[in-house]
Every structure is written in structure tokens, then in C-alpha cells.
Design a protein around this motif. Structure first.
Motif, PDB file in Angstrom:
ATOM      1  N   ARG A   1       0.785  -1.225   0.000  1.00  0.00           N
ATOM      2  CA  ARG A   1       0.000   0.000   0.000  1.00  0.00           C
ATOM      3  C   ARG A   1       0.824   1.286   0.000  1.00  0.00           C
ATOM      4  N   SER A   2       2.133   1.174  -0.112  1.00  0.00           N
ATOM      5  CA  SER A   2       2.928   2.397  -0.161  1.00  0.00           C
ATOM      6  C   SER A   2       3.620   2.580  -1.504  1.00  0.00           C
ATOM      7  N   SER A   3       3.926   1.495  -2.166  1.00  0.00           N
ATOM      8  CA  SER A   3       4.570   1.618  -3.469  1.00  0.00           C
ATOM      9  C   SER A   3       3.885   0.707  -4.483  1.00  0.00           C
TER      10      SER A   3
END
Length: 94
Positions: free
Chosen positions: A66-68
Motif C-alpha cells: 500500500r505504499s509503493s
């Protein structure tokens, strides 16, 4: 069985139209396509490719942090084309 398949094809077409909204459209398209895949699964439970589709969707969400979105961005794009192939171009035994 012909009418539900037409409805699923229309839902998939609408989902593909949301791609014009970029990243937000990709998320909306994915959600609508998962809904279309669920309907397809309920109508054609013996189709092996739909099981592969769901396995890939589950795998994507398990490895996505969910961040990259680096290389993972290619998986949703592949899933778009894969489900479209399953719904529109595969021979379906009615």
C-alpha cells in the motif's frame, strides 16, 4: 445463460471506461471487475480461468504493501486484460 453473460460483458465494458480517470479509475475499474468476476463465477463455476483470476487478485492484495506500486502496477493491468479475455473471448459452453 445468454442474458446474464451479456450483463457481465456490459459491466466489464463500463469498468474499462473508468480507466480514463487514471489511478482512481484503476481502483474503480478493479472493484467493478471483481464484481463482474463474481457474477461470472456464479454463472460458470466450472471455468478454470476464473479461479486463476481470483488467485491472482488475492496474490496481488497479499503482496501489495500500500505504499509503493513499482512493478506491482503491472499486475492490475494484466488482470484487466485477463478478465476481459475470460468474459469476451473465451468459448463458453452454455
Amino acid at each position: 445463460m445468454e442474458i446474464p453473460l451479456k450483463i457481465i460483458r456490459i459491466i466489464n465494458g463500463i469498468a474499462l471506461l473508468f480507466l480514463i480517470f487514471g489511478a482512481y479509475g484503476l481502483a474503480i475499474t478493479g472493484a467493478i471487475q471483481v464484481f463482474a468476476a463474481l457474477l461470472f463465477f456464479l454463472i460458470f463455476p466450472k471455468n478454470k480461468l476464473i479461479y486463476i483470476y481470483f488467485a491472482l487478485v488475492i496474490t496481488f492484495f497479499l503482496i501489495w504493501d500500500r505504499s509503493s506500486m513499482d512493478w506491482l502496477f503491472s499486475i492490475p493491468i494484466f488482470l484487466l486484460f485477463f478478465l476481459t479475455y475470460i468474459i469476451h473471448f473465451q468459448k463458453i459452453k452454455l
